[in-house]
Scaffold this active site. Structure first.
Site: not given
Lengths: 361, 361
Positions: B46, B235
């Site tokens: 991930r 992000d």
């Protein structure tokens, strides 16, 4: 969350075992002081005011069952040596017992006097809760006209730690009872998750509209304009109005200030320690690292050094202060059973304490 | 944390299984694209950049083993539909494969081309990490002359999510390698504990001086003057410089501002999304409540709806945003592989992105 009962077999003190919450509601029935000492040590009963009440009942229990009252008092007060309320409560029941003996009453009558002292302490605490709730709600209504309060709280400050409805939680509960609580935002309160385990339990029991969040997510709530006020309790308040409370309170105070949201501390006058000059004088307890490196889950058999499930690499060092200190300039108001101080000043606090002293005297 | 190997039995992609960390270091050996799809779905691998690299290698693996490349590419890109980097990486290897075929190369040569594209992406990412670390450390040294940096970080931004040393973590690691890191403060990062599980693991592996803390305790560190700078990843960064990152970043930014501590975001230029105008335009993913109401512990058999250990009363509702958004005025600098923007302005960011575009073109 504790009560005195007198079944035919003899008097007992009944406690809700907080370590089993929220997965199980288990009552502990203490038939003597050693059982209560064990319950206090294992944190089955915890929280400043309730410890004092439990300690007083413990002395009454020893007296009623014919045990040595001074021995029981010493054991109870030593169960958690740093808990000031515990030793104060124990002393109160013990003093009542000895005063009765000095008046020439027999052991049975002296035991009744000890129980009366415990019940009096219990009642006083419940009344203080009720008055804090009243003053707190009045302040909320003044700061936030129009009602529909969305309150963020941290840690556990409800009936589990009180003889009544608690401190900060009692204010939210009063708002709920009057139909003016829109939402209770409950910080989970790492590392011991008192918010998730205990406050959520109390909110659910009372049918309040509540939502749990990680302590991390409070910032997003403020940014979204979803918080009308922060309400927390206090472990100790210094003479200058600095507030020591569960770690995570100070970041909420900074966020509240940044977002122009009231930050309100609710605590009984006994929390104010005029001998502690300021925030820097408050010694902050550092707790074991395993509370952070392991997760505690009472229902699971586990392997870590602290009896929890390891979540960090073996040997990881952790910084784990029990409390943090919020300076008075970040506190909108301190609400006590004698009324609120706002803005928070040393003079205002001293005045409240004087009022409380006169009321007691 | 992933590598291509070519044993006699045929090529494989080897991944460190992140779901088993930190209690166990287990490598997953993927012999085909479906195995990699499963690894991506289960979060064994991930993190934005590493997903892109894994996806590209996955296409190369399918090609090298003689499977249908387009079918594999589609399955890989669909393994986590919202992960932009994943589909970009997959496309890059697939395009290289088809370009080779179009040039008249055979399937074997086209597979080599796909692998070359994956390796190129991997190398570029590692180089970007190295350049971010260099620019970040230069900025730290400028902001904090005298060195001895005490850095607070949040979530996981190291080699586990990167082709190189990562983003914010890479800066701390560079400081460590040059003997200028006094302490890496690691936020545990609730609810999924990426700090405790992954960042602490990476810090320990690299022999860094690190200390874990609950996200709650960061306020106490700031108040004690123990934090010289906050370094986090991102992000997504909007055109105005608003930074979306793991929930808990914004409260750190507010604390950093209150304490006059630099708050630095480290992220590759590809994180900047010029099509997202500002912070309000960033849609924040709401994740399942059970991440908050239950604690996940891979090593324990459990019962909750989310496969974790329940810590809140049954039926408790939770607010669980994945990210929060920090406005540009709270960000001291954004550090990319192309250099730093400070103060953070839309113009400065656009210029960096233009520079990156020209470099790539």
């Amino acid at each position: 969350m504790l009560r005195w009962e007198e079944p035919p077999e003899g008097p007992v003190l009944v406690l809700l075992d907080q370590t089993r919450l929220p997965s199980e509601e288990v009552e502990l029935v203490c038939t003597d002081a050693p059982a209560l000492v064990e319950a206090i040590r294992s944190l089955a009963v915890r929280g400043a005011p309730v410890l004092g009440i439990a300690g007083a009942y413990g002395v009454a229990l020893a007296a009623a069952r014919g045990f040595d009252v001074d021995e029981a008092a010493q054991a109870l007060a030593g169960a958690r040596p740093t808990a000031v309320n515990l030793s104060v409560g124990v002393r109160r029941a013990r003093d009542a017992y000895h005063a009765a003996v000095a008046r020439g009453e027999d052991a049975g009558q002296a035991a009744v006097a000890a129980l009366a002292a415990a019940r009096q302490l219990h009642r006083e605490d419940a009344e203080a809760s009720a008055r804090m709730a009243e003053h707190g709600l009045a302040l909320l209504d003044e700061l936030l006209p129009g009602g529909g309060h969305r309150i963020l709280t941290h840690c556990n400050t409800g009936a589990l730690v009180s003889g009544g409805d608690g401190t900060a939680f009692a204010v939210a509960l009063a708002a709920h009872h009057q139909g003016r609580l829109r939402r209770l935002w409950v910080d989970e309160t790492r590392p011991l998750l008192q918010g998730a385990r205990l406050t959520a339990y109390e909110a659910a029991r009372n049918g309040m509209a509540y939502t749990l969040l990680t302590d991390n997510a409070a910032g997003s709530l403020f940014a979204a304009g979803e918080v009308d006020a922060v309400l927390i309790g206090a472990d100790r308040i210094a003479a200058d109005g600095s507030v020591a409370n569960k770690v995570g309170s100070y970041p909420l105070a900074v966020l509240a200030r940044y977002h122009h949201v009231p930050f309100i501390v609710v605590a009984p006058v006994t929390t104010v320690d005029l001998d502690t000059v300021d925030g820097a004088s408050i010694e902050v307890e550092q707790r074991p690292g395993y509370e952070v490196t392991e997760v505690l889950a009472p229902q699971v058999q586990v392997s870590g050094a602290g009896g929890g499930i390891p979540v960090a690499p073996l040997g990881t060092q952790a910084y784990n202060p029990a409390f943090d200190v919020t300076p008075p300039e970040l506190v909108t108001a301190i609400v006590t059973e004698e009324g609120a101080v706002s803005p928070v000043t040393a003079e205002g606090l001293a005045e409240l304490c004087g009022k409380a002293g006169r009321a007691r005297g």
